[in-house]
Structures are given as C-alpha cells and as structure tokens.
Design a protein around this motif. Structure first.
Motif: not given
Length: 115
Positions: A48-49, A51-53, A56, A62, A76
């Motif tokens: 999750y960390r 994929t978030e980066r 961004d 997503e 994703y």
C-alpha cells in the motif's frame, strides 16, 4: 509537485525493489494489493505504501473492481510504457511515455468478462 521534486521521487522509487516489482507485475495485467503482496513477497502495508507513492508520481493507476457479494476492492495497473533517463550537458532529464489509455469498450469487456 515541481518537476525536480517529481524526478527526485521517481529516481528514489526506481531504487526501491518493491516499487520496481509492482510496476513489472502490473505492466500487462491489473493486480490487487493481495496479489501484489504474494508476487512481491511483501506485506500488505508495504504494498500500500509503494502503490500510493507510485500513484502520486503518475506511474501507477488505481481502479475499483466489483467483487463477490457486492464488495469493492482496488486493482492497480502501470501507467507507463517507457521511462527514459538521459544525461545531456551535465543534466539528467527524465521522460515518461504513458501507456495508451484503455478505451471504454476495453473496460466494458473486462467488467463483463469477470462476471
């Protein structure tokens, strides 16, 4: 986010084993966080960390999928086709070529193919 900050973030992401594995794994097929966790041998919080980066920075997208019994979950997919780093006149430049956008017909076919 400024170009230099974005480039710096992308360079850092490319140095991360899990981020690279996520991009490779989602290059041709959408994957859930659980699938990525299994494939990358990483915990769900790590996935999750990363994929978030990646989202961004515009390298990953997503989407929401409809699961069993009406539940929803995220999948994703890599957004890049090619990433080029060039050294010219003592300056590094980063160029990102995005993957062609998926058409509405493609999404419709995928959605009904899963049912």
């Amino acid at each position: 986010m400024t170009e230099s900050v974005l480039s710096h973030e992308i360079y850092a992401l490319l140095d991360d084993e899990y981020a690279r594995e996520i991009l490779k794994s989602t290059n041709t097929t959408e994957k859930s966080a659980k699938e990525l966790s299994d494939e990358c041998d990483a915990s769900l919080p790590t996935i999750y960390r990363r994929t978030e980066r990646l989202i961004d920075c515009g390298l990953l997208e997503e989407r929401t999928q409809l699961g069993d019994e009406g539940h929803h979950y995220s999948v994703y997919k890599a957004r890049i086709k090619r990433l080029t780093i060039e050294l010219d006149n003592d300056e590094l430049t980063l160029e990102i070529e995005e993957a062609p956008p998926e058409t509405m017909a493609d999404r419709f076919t995928d959605m009904w193919g899963d049912i």
